[in-house]
Write an enzyme that holds these catalytic residues in place. Structure first.
Site, PDB file in Angstrom:
ATOM      1  N   THR A  96       0.845  -1.176   0.000  1.00 29.98           N
ATOM      2  CA  THR A  96       0.000   0.000   0.000  1.00 29.98           C
ATOM      3  C   THR A  96       0.886   1.233   0.000  1.00 29.98           C
ATOM      4  OG1 THR A  96      -1.913   1.037   1.074  1.00 29.98           O
ATOM      5  CG2 THR A  96      -0.170   0.222   2.524  1.00 29.98           C
ATOM      6  N   GLY A 157       6.802   6.935   4.548  1.00 25.22           N
ATOM      7  CA  GLY A 157       6.595   5.577   5.044  1.00 25.22           C
ATOM      8  C   GLY A 157       6.852   4.536   3.983  1.00 25.22           C
ATOM      9  N   TYR A 158       6.388   4.787   2.772  1.00 28.74           N
ATOM     10  CA  TYR A 158       6.581   3.854   1.663  1.00 28.74           C
ATOM     11  C   TYR A 158       8.067   3.707   1.347  1.00 28.74           C
ATOM     12  CZ  TYR A 158       5.791   1.724  -2.944  1.00 28.74           C
ATOM     13  OH  TYR A 158       5.784   0.880  -4.026  1.00 28.74           O
ATOM     14  N   THR A 159       8.785   4.833   1.303  1.00 27.39           N
ATOM     15  CA  THR A 159      10.219   4.772   1.021  1.00 27.39           C
ATOM     16  C   THR A 159      10.957   4.004   2.106  1.00 27.39           C
ATOM     17  OG1 THR A 159      10.122   6.867  -0.167  1.00 27.39           O
ATOM     18  CG2 THR A 159      12.282   6.150   0.604  1.00 27.39           C
ATOM     19  N   LYS A 162      10.068   0.221   1.666  1.00 24.16           N
ATOM     20  CA  LYS A 162      10.656  -0.416   0.491  1.00 24.16           C
ATOM     21  C   LYS A 162      12.183  -0.464   0.572  1.00 24.16           C
ATOM     22  CE  LYS A 162       6.934  -1.535  -1.758  1.00 24.16           C
ATOM     23  NZ  LYS A 162       6.579  -2.958  -2.019  1.00 24.16           N
TER      24      LYS A 162
END
Length: 253
Positions: A96, A157-159, A162
């Site tokens: 997400t 948050g995504y960075t 990942k």
């Protein structure tokens, strides 16, 4: 030579399989001969698009539901898998994204993204990886990102997640490679999916992204098919701890 990419007799579990990249990965694995267990939070028990494509390839399909934002749901999934036999290929694709400037990024979004994209993936991989180690073979593929290498904009948050996924793939490879379990990751570039719709709908961002991609186009989910089959197949038996970009040349620019 064709046996290098033959997955006949293998069972693959693909998370986030209902649409987008996960759907394309599941279809590719079935096309190479694997039976597929598809997992998504909203996956239909029967009649889904992923089921249709897997069965069209002549392979068996099992639909399971799990909410990767809910740790207890992932533990229930682990318990349910015992009834379906061993998993030979695990594709950790569920993910997400939440977009908000870092100075305004709420804890709730940060926690949700880290839970789905990192913590739950480790819980599932730990359980399935243990059974692979006991059998002395297995293939594990994480879906990383260009933001495993770069910082991105408005997606802290995504960075973070990942970037951690890339590190996790390497850490597990260090422990498990000698025991016949290959752990690697694919880093998709800018792929035309629901997650990137906001970027494609923004004329300025869309143009700036296309100008940076040597291939001159957004990627399609099926652009990930070849890399997925390679990392799941005997052809990659001596490939460990790799984060493979499939990005139209973005990182080479």
């Amino acid at each position: 030579m064709s046996g290098l990419f033959d997955l006949t007799g293998r069972r693959a579990l693909v998370t986030g399989a209902r649409r987008g990249i996960g759907l394309a990965m599941a279809e590719a694995l079935a096309g190479a001969g694997a039976d597929v267990i598809g997992v998504s939070a909203q996956l239909e028990p029967t009649g889904s698009e992923v089921e249709r494509r897997v069965r069209a390839a002549g392979r068996d399909f099992t639909a399971l539901r799990a909410d990767f934002a809910d740790r207890a749901s992932v533990h229930r999934l682990v318990g349910e898998l015992d009834r379906h036999g061993p998993v030979d290929i695990l594709v950790n694709n569920a993910g997400t994204i939440a977009r908000a400037p870092a100075a305004e990024h709420p804890d709730e979004l940060w926690d949700q993204v880290l839970e789905v994209n990192l913590r739950s993936q480790f819980v599932l991989t730990r359980a399935i990886g243990k059974t692979m180690l006991e059998r002395g073979r297995g293939k594990i593929i994480f879906t990383a990102s260009l933001l495993s290498f770069q910082g991105g904009i408005n997606v802290p948050g995504y960075t973070a997640a990942k970037s951690a996924v890339a590190g996790l793939a390497k850490a597990l490879a260090n422990e498990w490679a000698a025991h016949g379990v290959n752990v690697n990751a694919i880093a998709p570039g800018y792929i035309a999916t629901d997650n990137t719709r906001a970027l494609r709908d923004d004329p300025v961002r869309n143009r700036s992204i296309l100008d940076r991609i040597p291939a001159g186009r957004w990627g399609r989910p099926d652009d990930l098919a070849g890399a997925t089959v390679f990392l799941a197949a005997p052809a990659s038996d001596y490939v460990n701890g790799v984060v493979l970009p499939v990005d139209g040349g973005w990182l080479g620019r």
